[in-house]
Design a protein around this motif. Sequence first.
Motif, PDB file in Angstrom:
ATOM      1  N   VAL A 157       0.825  -1.289  -0.023  1.00  0.00           N
ATOM      2  CA  VAL A 157       0.011  -0.079  -0.056  1.00  0.00           C
ATOM      3  C   VAL A 157       0.872   1.166  -0.154  1.00  0.00           C
ATOM      4  N   ALA A 158       1.961   1.205   0.545  1.00  0.00           N
ATOM      5  CA  ALA A 158       2.901   2.563   0.680  1.00  0.00           C
ATOM      6  C   ALA A 158       3.515   2.681  -0.637  1.00  0.00           C
ATOM      7  N   GLU A 159       3.799   1.643  -1.441  1.00  0.00           N
ATOM      8  CA  GLU A 159       4.244   1.739  -2.805  1.00  0.00           C
ATOM      9  C   GLU A 159       3.166   2.259  -3.427  1.00  0.00           C
ATOM     10  N   LEU A 160       1.912   1.914  -3.550  1.00  0.00           N
ATOM     11  CA  LEU A 160       0.814   2.593  -4.202  1.00  0.00           C
ATOM     12  C   LEU A 160       0.464   4.056  -4.184  1.00  0.00           C
ATOM     13  N   LEU A 161       0.943   4.332  -2.695  1.00  0.00           N
ATOM     14  CA  LEU A 161       0.575   5.525  -2.159  1.00  0.00           C
ATOM     15  C   LEU A 161       1.861   6.772  -2.339  1.00  0.00           C
ATOM     16  N   LYS A 162       2.745   6.415  -3.327  1.00  0.00           N
ATOM     17  CA  LYS A 162       3.937   7.103  -3.282  1.00  0.00           C
ATOM     18  C   LYS A 162       3.913   8.797  -3.305  1.00  0.00           C
ATOM     19  N   GLU A 163       2.800   9.312  -3.907  1.00  0.00           N
ATOM     20  CA  GLU A 163       2.546  10.788  -3.963  1.00  0.00           C
ATOM     21  C   GLU A 163       2.123  11.097  -2.660  1.00  0.00           C
ATOM     22  N   ALA A 164       1.172  10.186  -2.049  1.00  0.00           N
ATOM     23  CA  ALA A 164       0.584  10.809  -0.736  1.00  0.00           C
ATOM     24  C   ALA A 164       1.776  10.740   0.276  1.00  0.00           C
ATOM     25  N   ARG A 165       2.819   9.640   0.301  1.00  0.00           N
ATOM     26  CA  ARG A 165       3.952   9.525   1.121  1.00  0.00           C
ATOM     27  C   ARG A 165       4.918  10.966   0.754  1.00  0.00           C
ATOM     28  N   ALA A 166       5.016  11.307  -0.281  1.00  0.00           N
ATOM     29  CA  ALA A 166       5.603  12.602  -0.653  1.00  0.00           C
ATOM     30  C   ALA A 166       5.103  13.694  -0.063  1.00  0.00           C
ATOM     31  N   ALA A 167       3.914  13.842  -0.093  1.00  0.00           N
ATOM     32  CA  ALA A 167       3.129  15.014   0.509  1.00  0.00           C
ATOM     33  C   ALA A 167       2.955  15.062   2.089  1.00  0.00           C
TER      34      ALA A 167
END
Length: 202
Positions: A157-167
């Motif tokens: 899930v963290a991989e799928l949420l790359k943009e969210a993690r970056a923000a």
Amino acid sequence: MPLRARTLVPALLAAMLAGCATPPPPAPHAYVVLLENADGSVGKVVYSGPQGVAQLDQPREAVALRGPAQTFVLDAAQLQRDAGAALAAQPVAPRTFELYFDVGNAQITKASEALLPEILQEVRSRAVPELAIIGHTDTVGSAEQNATLSLRRAEQVAELLKEARAAATHVEIASHGEHNLLISTPDETAEPRNRRVEVTVR
């Protein structure tokens, strides 16, 4: 002249009726009011005072802190005048998304995959967002296997949420394995709702 008289009579009558109407009583200076949760749901509050007990279970239902324990519905405009500044200053409540998986693997379901853009939007809507991604499993398999599997799910899930993690300003990725079940089951029970990753945006 007669036409003018006929025109004035309804207006005069309306003015008289308006003058006779009883305005709603003003809200008391001190009261307890029940507000909706962020998701629109409403809980329940039981107020017990010197002059009785009252249950609040409707949006903006209130009871005065002095006098009889009689409930009333607080006008939205009055609530804004009394508590608008305090409500505006409250931090945004955390929001949790549950993403589900196929049995025995780290493959997210199509329905859960559709939630990923909403999670990203939730992160972007916050001034200082934090993200927690916690993996879970059902009770099929050993505790050690499930600890590993739930971590794989969280990392997927963290991989799928790359943009969210970056923000986000802070990101937590963790594994709870078969502990903290959403649905309590015996050992070796396949339960789809326990095969999940909980994503919390704060």
